[in-house]
Scaffold this motif. Structure first.
Motif, PDB file in Angstrom:
ATOM      1  N   ASP A 145      -3.529  -5.704   0.602  1.00 40.72           N
ATOM      2  CA  ASP A 145      -2.731  -5.136  -0.486  1.00 40.72           C
ATOM      3  C   ASP A 145      -3.582  -4.213  -1.350  1.00 40.72           C
ATOM      4  O   ASP A 145      -4.678  -4.580  -1.774  1.00 40.72           O
ATOM      5  CB  ASP A 145      -2.156  -6.272  -1.337  1.00 40.72           C
ATOM      6  N   TYR A 154       5.305 -10.430  -2.814  1.00 41.10           N
ATOM      7  CA  TYR A 154       5.078  -9.502  -1.707  1.00 41.10           C
ATOM      8  C   TYR A 154       6.050  -9.826  -0.571  1.00 41.10           C
ATOM      9  O   TYR A 154       6.326 -10.997  -0.300  1.00 41.10           O
ATOM     10  CB  TYR A 154       3.646  -9.623  -1.173  1.00 41.10           C
ATOM     11  N   ARG A 167      -0.076 -12.197   0.250  1.00 42.30           N
ATOM     12  CA  ARG A 167      -0.591 -10.962  -0.332  1.00 42.30           C
ATOM     13  C   ARG A 167      -1.367 -10.148   0.701  1.00 42.30           C
ATOM     14  O   ARG A 167      -1.183  -8.933   0.805  1.00 42.30           O
ATOM     15  CB  ARG A 167      -1.489 -11.261  -1.533  1.00 42.30           C
ATOM     16  N   THR A 185       6.825  -4.790  -3.113  1.00 45.51           N
ATOM     17  CA  THR A 185       6.168  -5.585  -4.147  1.00 45.51           C
ATOM     18  C   THR A 185       7.134  -5.801  -5.306  1.00 45.51           C
ATOM     19  O   THR A 185       7.883  -4.899  -5.682  1.00 45.51           O
ATOM     20  CB  THR A 185       4.901  -4.884  -4.667  1.00 45.51           C
TER      21      THR A 185
END
Length: 378
Positions: A145, A154, A167, A185
């Motif tokens: 990320d 996420y 993530r 997100t």
């Protein structure tokens, strides 16, 4: 500091001094007031300003006067703090997600005059990297990320039917192919940001797409100009990553004069035309079959209205594209997805039949009698 007095055993008065110093009480609050601007202009009345600690909203205030979120004598933007917040940072954001240049380090509960400067440029954005980007299957890919704005959630779509809410997920691609990867997100204020990286992961010996069809927000009437490779010619492979906003994909059945829903396993052939809705600009990627000895397909058109696609990689006059039914077609009408309107009618008369048909577009055609439309340019 605080002083307390006491009496010693000898009867003399002594002083005991408590030198401990606490920078914040067990439960205090900041009270902010001052002006606020957006892109150099006063922030409009009615906008919300949030105070955020650890990506959680601790306080908010509605701007009641342009350019000022709170007056010196209140009401204030109040932010409760505790001893556990010592050393943390208060950030300020608007209801549109714009983040102020200014922050506040938590050291104690205070009344603070603070002018806030916001920018309408996106302060939050979804982004990611991955490694490796290509290789033989099964291919293990680590996604990292790189989003800004401290997302709280996420959602990954790896393009092969698999998803993740981690993530920084690790994903294994089993089948050869070229995969687009998307990340959504989520943020504390209800915002979400999306990024899709097209044809991002290549597994096995797979070539880039041979062609692509652009989609505009709203309805699109599209077709494929050539035979597609096995496994890349069904609706799921072609449209599976398109955000259709809950709409179905349709084709027209001229015999029943009704719409047919295109399912995930429906094969899309040259001369077929489908209606697809998308919530944003997007692209359909086409992978052509490698067999040079393809048999040109034909499509049975009945008397009345039918749909078809152009089987050419180049713009072609209607007269040439419809040569196999030259005495039987009457009208052709295309659809402009950019304006969400039908195009001018092309008629089967010499001066009009030279009108252009475009690869990747779908068309309506009216037939005076039944005929077999043959593909060209394959």
């Amino acid at each position: 500091s605080a002083e307390t007095a006491g009496v010693s055993a000898e009867g003399t008065i002594s002083q005991r001094v408590d030198l401990s110093f606490t920078t914040t009480t067990s439960q205090g609050k900041y009270q902010f007031y001052g002006g606020a601007t957006m892109d150099g202009s006063p922030l409009q009345a009615g906008r919300l300003i949030y105070a955020v600690v650890d990506d959680q909203v601790r306080g908010q205030i509605t701007v009641t006067s342009p350019g000022q979120y709170a007056a010196q004598y209140g009401p204030y933007l109040e932010v409760p703090v505790s001893a556990g917040d010592l050393g943390k940072t208060i950030r300020f954001q608007t209801d549109s997600g714009a983040e102020a240049e200014q922050t506040q380090l938590i050291v104690s509960g205070l009344l603070v005059a603070k002018s806030l400067t916001f920018s309408s440029k996106p302060s939050v954005a979804a982004d990611f990297t991955a490694t490796p980007l290509q290789g033989a299957g099964p291919l293990s890919v680590k996604f990292t990320d790189r989003s800004s704005g401290s997302p709280k959630s996420y959602y990954w779509d790896f393009g092969d039917g698999s998803t993740s809410t981690d993530r920084n997920p690790l994903h294994i691609y089993i089948n050869d192919g070229v995969y687009s990867v998307g990340l959504v997100t989520g943020y504390w204020n209800g915002q979400s940001k999306t990024v899709v990286k097209q044809n991002y992961i290549s597994v096995g010996a797979v070539s880039p797409p041979n062609a692509q069809v652009g989609l505009n927000p709203g309805w699109n009437f599209i077709s494929t100009p050539k035979m597609l490779a096995d496994g890349m010619n069904n609706a799921k492979a072609l449209f599976g990553r398109i955000d259709v906003g809950g709409h179905s994909i349709f084709s027209y059945n001229p015999r029943s004069k009704s719409w047919t829903t295109v399912g995930p396993t429906t094969v899309i052939n040259p001369l077929d035309a489908v209606w697809i809705y998308t919530t944003k600009k997007d692209t359909v990627y086409l992978y052509f079959a490698g067999d040079a000895l393809q048999i040109p397909p034909t499509k049975k058109l009945i008397k009345g209205w039918n749909t078809f696609g152009v089987t050419s990689l180049n713009t072609v006059p209607a007269y040439n594209a419809l040569l196999s039914i030259r005495d039987r077609w009457v009208y052709v009408i295309g659809y402009d997805s950019g304006t969400q309107r039908f195009q001018n009618t092309i008629m089967n008369v010499p001066e009009s039949a030279q009108g252009s048909l475009y690869p990747g577009f779908g068309y309506w055609i009216y037939m005076s009698e039944e005929g077999d439309l043959a593909a060209i340019g394959l």
